[in-house]
Design an enzyme around this catalytic site. Structure first.
Site, PDB file in Angstrom:
ATOM      1  NE  ARG A  21      -4.407   1.440   0.122  1.00  0.00           N
ATOM      2  CZ  ARG A  21      -4.266   3.177  -0.638  1.00  0.00           C
ATOM      3  NH1 ARG A  21      -3.858   3.223  -1.650  1.00  0.00           N
ATOM      4  NH2 ARG A  21      -5.482   3.650   0.125  1.00  0.00           N
ATOM      5  CB  THR A  25       5.134   0.617   3.538  1.00  0.00           C
ATOM      6  OG1 THR A  25       4.674  -0.075   2.330  1.00  0.00           O
ATOM      7  CG2 THR A  25       4.385   0.119   4.723  1.00  0.00           C
ATOM      8  NE  ARG A  26       4.148   4.634  -3.592  1.00  0.00           N
ATOM      9  CZ  ARG A  26       4.728   3.874  -4.517  1.00  0.00           C
ATOM     10  NH1 ARG A  26       5.422   3.804  -5.341  1.00  0.00           N
ATOM     11  NH2 ARG A  26       2.763   3.175  -5.256  1.00  0.00           N
ATOM     12  N   GLY A  54      -5.982   1.837 -12.899  1.00  0.00           N
ATOM     13  CA  GLY A  54      -7.365   2.252 -13.129  1.00  0.00           C
ATOM     14  C   GLY A  54      -8.502   1.008 -12.597  1.00  0.00           C
ATOM     15  CD  GLU A  88      -0.542  -4.625  -6.571  1.00  0.00           C
ATOM     16  OE1 GLU A  88      -0.299  -3.866  -7.366  1.00  0.00           O
ATOM     17  OE2 GLU A  88      -0.162  -5.086  -5.760  1.00  0.00           O
TER      18      GLU A  88
END
Length: 1108
Positions: A21, A25-26, A54, A88
């Site tokens: 997410r 945490t990026r 999308g 995902e």
């Protein structure tokens, strides 16, 4: 490691797919994890927000998931709030079930039970999704199931853990897992186990030095595959790793600065680096242990800019460079290099079968067609893969069609890869390459160099460049190249004007040549024509009009590849299918080579004056007088008029003062040699063999100071020993290495005294009627003699003076039918040929072989990396004698032509000297029968994991026939490039090649040869008792006794193509080829130029003379 590549070797995706997410945490945990994964060389996919978002995940993201080995799911508190993340996760779990993908959850500051039971933030997020997807509750249920499933998998809980330690633990675990996962490219790694071992030896991983290793070889040979296999094995031992693929292409597209930034960013795990100075790269890398692979380097700037100094890299770093050009490695000081070799038979078949049949062997009804493919590809991995993929799933009829097509049109995918090397050549190098590919394959290097040098191609440096660029090799001083490279070169010539051969620079196909000459279509583009008359079906006329447009013709050769072995048949075939107009004229000015088999006119045209001609050869011609008066041809070096049976006198040589080689063999009408012969101060080779009408030679022929080879065998009235003595004593000995006198009086037979012939290295006294009363005492003074042929003589015992020949290596005794014993031979002897010595009964005990050590050092030896043909293995001793049995001391024996020796544990020790091979064979033909061939031996060494194949040399020759069975006994040292501690089995096989007749191999044997006392394995200098001690006179009783009839293999001979007689050797070659057969093979270009020892096949005497 997963290395993204456009090469045929690597077509993989990613090692790891990161699912996370972004807002959680990026910029912290996931960023740090990603950097550490990349630093460890783990190829990781991360969605960096550049993919269009999308309602559903994009096809690009789906592909990234599907093509990853692992998926790491970072389950943070807001993970479930994203439908994108949940989709995902669903796809990841699908790949787990369908593709066996490993899924590793990280519970980042969340309780795993909350994820499993949908509580806390995860419960809230799912409830919100239910509100938003009231019409699609099934989708939410799939998400719920996915979260439950991933929470039940083993993973990492980040709570109460140091983040740095956690990341190191995660990356270390993935590294270990990756190492133990079988490579998806396993089929590409067929047959490279031994190459990997040699590379690992060069890498010397225990050393802290910075080491650079070069991998080089022709295009498509598997350099990238080998580098990738090594990378996969060792990447986890480094702090930074990068596989820099297709560096040459990246250099063209991006430039050197972009490559430097890419190297730093991927090695250090940083982006947007700013290289401010010359030292910035070195300062950044010098503290890191780095693994760097630079793949397909074709420009020295890559090495100069990216690897300016070993000091730029931290201790223990390893740099691997792959290239087609060995010169680039040498220029940059890369001393450790490995040349990749073609795959051998079984390995090539296995690799091809992986692509053609999706298994490791061909289908039963496709075996022969598969062998045809292997013959075409010659072990080139690229070609095996391309053609295997092309033929997969096709019918036998389609296979046959593709094979027929390949004979005419090369595969373009293979052609494109191979031509890259050609395109990088200079203009001179291109000319040299095309001349070799079209005309000079398997020709003598020295001869070709002189021809090309006269064309101003600078061949000395050019040929070396072609070798270093993996386009040609030299074996036994012959020019050699892979068949597919030859095909590529010829296609380069063709494709400029595909349907207009009259505009091709070189013509080699008889149909194209016929088409051009018949229709007078030749243009100034044509530089060379090589016409094989053996393939010509219609008569062809050489006319002035046919050659009118070819004003740049350099090379013209009209030859036969299927000349008969008998002179009578050859003379008939000399009436060739080419008609030569009496008044023909063509452009001579650029002509360097004129070779015309069976030239039909009585002399050369009066206006024939090619000022640049280097080689004038007209074997089997109808010439009576080559020219009248004096012709000035200052560049002429080679003249061959062999077997021109109408030639009565030689021309005046006054105008060809630079002539080096003159061949008049078989000119049976030749009565006179022009006195001007003595002005040829550069003449080094002169053959007057079988010029039976020749009565005398110019009296001052001894003035030929450069003469190295002089053959007057078969000229009984031309030369006698008195002349030979005068040559040596009164006028000084020429630097001849071959002088072959004859005498019909054995009682008066004597050699001139020392030091007349002290420089002689080869002496042929075949069929000289030498008996026990002959005076051969002075033979012991021939201190340089290495080869002595006494075949066809009458002595019962060998002259005792032979024992004084301390340099003697080869002794020919063929057809010495009264000889009863072999005794008192010098310790230097390496090979004895006693074919048809039917009275031989005794070998004196104590045969000893002295010389170089027969074993490599017992510690692992450095591999032989750059020899062009490393699979050759030279025997230390060879003996051929009549016999029906293999001696009993060779305990492992069997019928047929193959045998294996199973080795006991710890067999290899300092007392093992070598291994012995033996074979019994028969050749039941009349002795006068003009048949020839050889028996050869091959050895395979096997360990639990690998095998090594070697061809043993020298071979033993067969001529005429044998009156009884014969034994060939060999003592063979162990090759230095094998670690024999690993060898568990040796297999020997014997084969026969004949031009006619049948030879049967009846029985063979193999055993180890041990010393009689403890010796130092590093200093072995002899083998004692090749015949069994202490009563070795029993050996021949063993050999002659008994019956060796068995289920041996028979070999049918057929007409062999014959090679041009030009021979130049850099070193010693097999003396077993020193034959006694007068029959000559075409294209018998009898040229000989030797820097070292020369093959004895050049010295032939008539076997029929031995029938006394």
């Amino acid at each position: 490691m997963a290395i993204s590549s456009s090469s045929s070797s690597f077509q993989r995706g990613y090692d790891v797919f990161l699912s996370f997410r972004g807002e959680d945490t990026r910029n912290n945990f996931t960023a740090h994890l990603y950097k550490e994964l990349r630093t460890k060389g783990i190829n990781t996919f991360i969605d960096d927000d550049k993919l269009d978002r999308g309602q559903v995940i994009s096809p690009a993201l789906v592909a990234a998931i599907e093509n990853s080995m692992f998926s790491i799911v970072v389950l943070s508190e807001n993970y479930a709030s994203s439908g994108w993340c949940l989709d995902e996760l669903v796809k990841i779990l699908e790949c787990k079930e369908s593709r066996g993908q490993r899924v590793l959850p990280i519970f980042y500051n969340v309780d795993p039970s909350d994820v499993r039971k949908h509580m806390g933030k995860f419960g809230e997020a799912l409830a919100k999704h239910e509100e938003n997807f009231k019409e699609n509750m099934g989708r939410v249920q799939i998400w719920r199931d996915a979260l439950t499933q991933v929470a039940n998998l083993s993973g990492w809980d980040s709570r109460n853990k140091n983040e740095v330690t956690l990341i190191e633990e995660i990356v270390s675990g993935i590294l270990n897992d990756i190492i133990h996962i079988p490579s998806s490219d396993a089929e590409d790694l067929v047959g490279i186990d031994s190459s990997i071992r040699e590379m690992e030896s060069l890498l010397c991983m225990e050393s802290i030095d910075v080491r650079m290793i070069g991998i080089w070889g022709m295009g498509g040979i598997g350099k990238t595959t080998l580098a990738g296999a090594i990378y996969d094995r060792i990447f986890n031992q480094f702090e930074g790793c990068i596989f820099f693929e297709n560096v040459g292409e990246d250099l063209k597209r991006q430039g050197i600065d972009a490559l430097k930034e890419k190297l730093l960013s991927q090695t250090l795990g940083c982006k947007n680096l700013n290289l401010t100075g010359r030292t910035s790269m070195g300062a950044s890398l010098c503290s890191k242990k780095v693994l760097l692979v630079l793949d397909d380097v074709n420009d020295s700037i890559v090495l100069t800019k990216l690897l300016p100094s070993r000091n730029w890299f931290g201790p223990g770093s390893r740099i691997i460079i792959t290239t087609r050009n060995k010169d680039l490695l040498s220029m940059h000081g890369v001393k450790e290099t490995y040349k990749v070799k073609e795959l051998e038979g079984n390995k090539a078949m296995e690799l091809f079968s992986h692509y053609a049949f999706k298994r490791d062997h061909p289908k039963d009804d496709f075996v022969e067609l598969s062998k045809d493919i292997l013959a075409y590809t010659q072990g080139l991995p690229l070609a095996l893969k391309v053609l295997g993929s092309l033929l997969f799933g096709r019918s036998k009829h389609e296979w046959e069609g593709e094979l027929d097509k390949l004979k005419r049109i090369p595969n373009m995918e293979i052609q494109r890869v191979l031509q890259i090397s050609y395109d990088c050549l200079t203009d001179n190098e291109k000319d040299i390459f095309l001349d070799i590919a079209c005309f000079f394959l398997w020709e003598d290097n020295d001869y070709v160099t002189k021809i090309l040098d006269s064309c101003n191609f600078f061949p000395t440096s050019g040929i070396k460049a072609l070798i270093n660029k993996s386009l040609i090799t030299i074996f036994d001083n012959k020019l050699k190249m892979h068949d597919l490279l030859q095909e590529m070169g010829r296609e380069v010539v063709r494709k400029k004007f595909p349907k207009m051969p009259g505009k091709w620079s070189r013509l080699w196909n008889h149909e194209d040549i016929f088409h051009v000459l018949k229709r007078n279509m030749g243009t100034e583009e044509v530089e060379g024509i090589f016409l094989n008359l053996s393939h010509l079906e219609q008569k062809l006329e050489f006319t002035t009009q046919a050659f009118a447009g070819m004003n740049r013709l350099r090379l013209l050769k009209v030859y036969k590849s299927d000349i008969s072995r008998t002179f009578e048949d050859a003379s008939k075939k000399a009436n060739c299918k080419v008609h030569f107009s009496e008044d023909i004229k063509f452009h001579y000015d650029d002509l360097r080579l004129l070779y015309f088999h069976g030239y039909p006119l009585k002399s050369l045209p009066n206006d024939f004056n090619p000022k640049n001609l280097v080689d004038l050869s007209m074997p089997y011609s109808r010439v009576r007088q080559l020219w009248e008066g004096i012709k000035v041809l200052e560049k002429l070096k080679f003249m061959n008029l062999s077997h021109s049976r109408y030639l009565r006198e030689t021309p005046d040589f006054s105008g060809v003062i630079n002539l080096e080689q003159l061949v008049l063999e078989g000119c049976t009408s030749l009565c006179e040699v022009h006195p001007s012969l003595v002005v040829l101060n550069k003449l080094n080779f002169l053959s007057l063999k079988n010029c039976t009408m020749l009565k005398s030679l110019p009296s001052n022929i001894y003035n030929l100071k450069s003469l190295e080879t002089f053959d007057v065998s078969g000229c009984p009235d031309c030369v006698n020993l008195k002349w030979l003595k005068e040559l040596g004593v009164d006028k000084g000995t020429p630097s001849a290495s071959h002088l072959m006198p004859r005498s019909s009086n054995s009682i008066c037979f004597m050699l001139p005294p020392f030091p007349v012939l002290c420089s002689l290295t080869k002496l042929n006294l075949t069929n000289c009627s030498i008996a026990d009363g002959a005076n051969l005492g002075n033979i012991g003074f021939l201190s340089s003699l290495k080869s002595l042929n006494l075949s066809g003589n009458y002595f019962v015992t060998l002259p005792s003076s032979i024992n004084q020949l301390s340099q003697l290596k080869w002794l020919g005794l063929e057809n010495c039918k009264r000889l009863k014993a072999l005794q008192e031979l010098p310790s230097s002897i390496e090979e004895i040929n006693a074919h048809n010595c039917t009275s031989l009964t005794t070998l004196t005990s104590g045969f000893k072989l002295k010389g170089d050590p027969l074993l490599p050092p017992l510690e692992p030896a450095s591999p032989v990396l750059e020899t062009s043909i490393p699979e050759l293995l030279k025997a230390a001793f060879g003996l051929v004698i009549p016999g029906r049995r293999i001696p009993d001391w060779i305990r492992n024996q069997d019928y047929g032509s193959e045998i294996e020796l199973e080795l006991p544990p710890s067999w290899f020790n300092s007392n093992v000297l070598a291994f012995a091979l033996a074979v019994i064979y028969s050749f039941p033909l009349p002795l006068c029968h003009r048949s020839s061939g050889w028996v050869s031996a091959d050895c395979n060494f096997y360990s639990h994991h690998s095998s090594w194949h070697y061809a043993v040399y020298p071979q033993t020759t067969l001529r005429g026939g044998l009156e009884s069975d014969h034994l060939w006994l060999l003592c063979v040292p162990f090759p230095s490039s094998i670690n024999f501690d690993e060898v568990i089995r040796i297999k020997a096989s014997f084969d026969v090649s004949l031009n006619r007749g049948v030879c049967e191999i009846k029985k063979c044997g193999i055993d180890l040869v041990y010393g009689n006392e403890e010796v130092n394995g590093n200093n072995i200098t002899m083998i004692q008792y090749i015949s069994p001690p202490p009563n070795s006179t029993l050996l021949l009783e063993q050999i002659h006794g008994g019956d060796s009839s068995g289920s041996g293999r028979s070999h049918d001979g057929s007409e062999s193509e014959n090679s041009d007689y030009y021979n130049s050797c850099d070193g010693e070659t097999s003396e077993s080829e020193w034959c006694s057969d007068d029959s000559e093979s075409e294209n018998s270009d009898y040229y000989n130029s030797c820097d070292g020892e020369t093959s004895e096949s050049e010295w032939c005497s008539d076997d029929s003379e031995s029938e006394m």
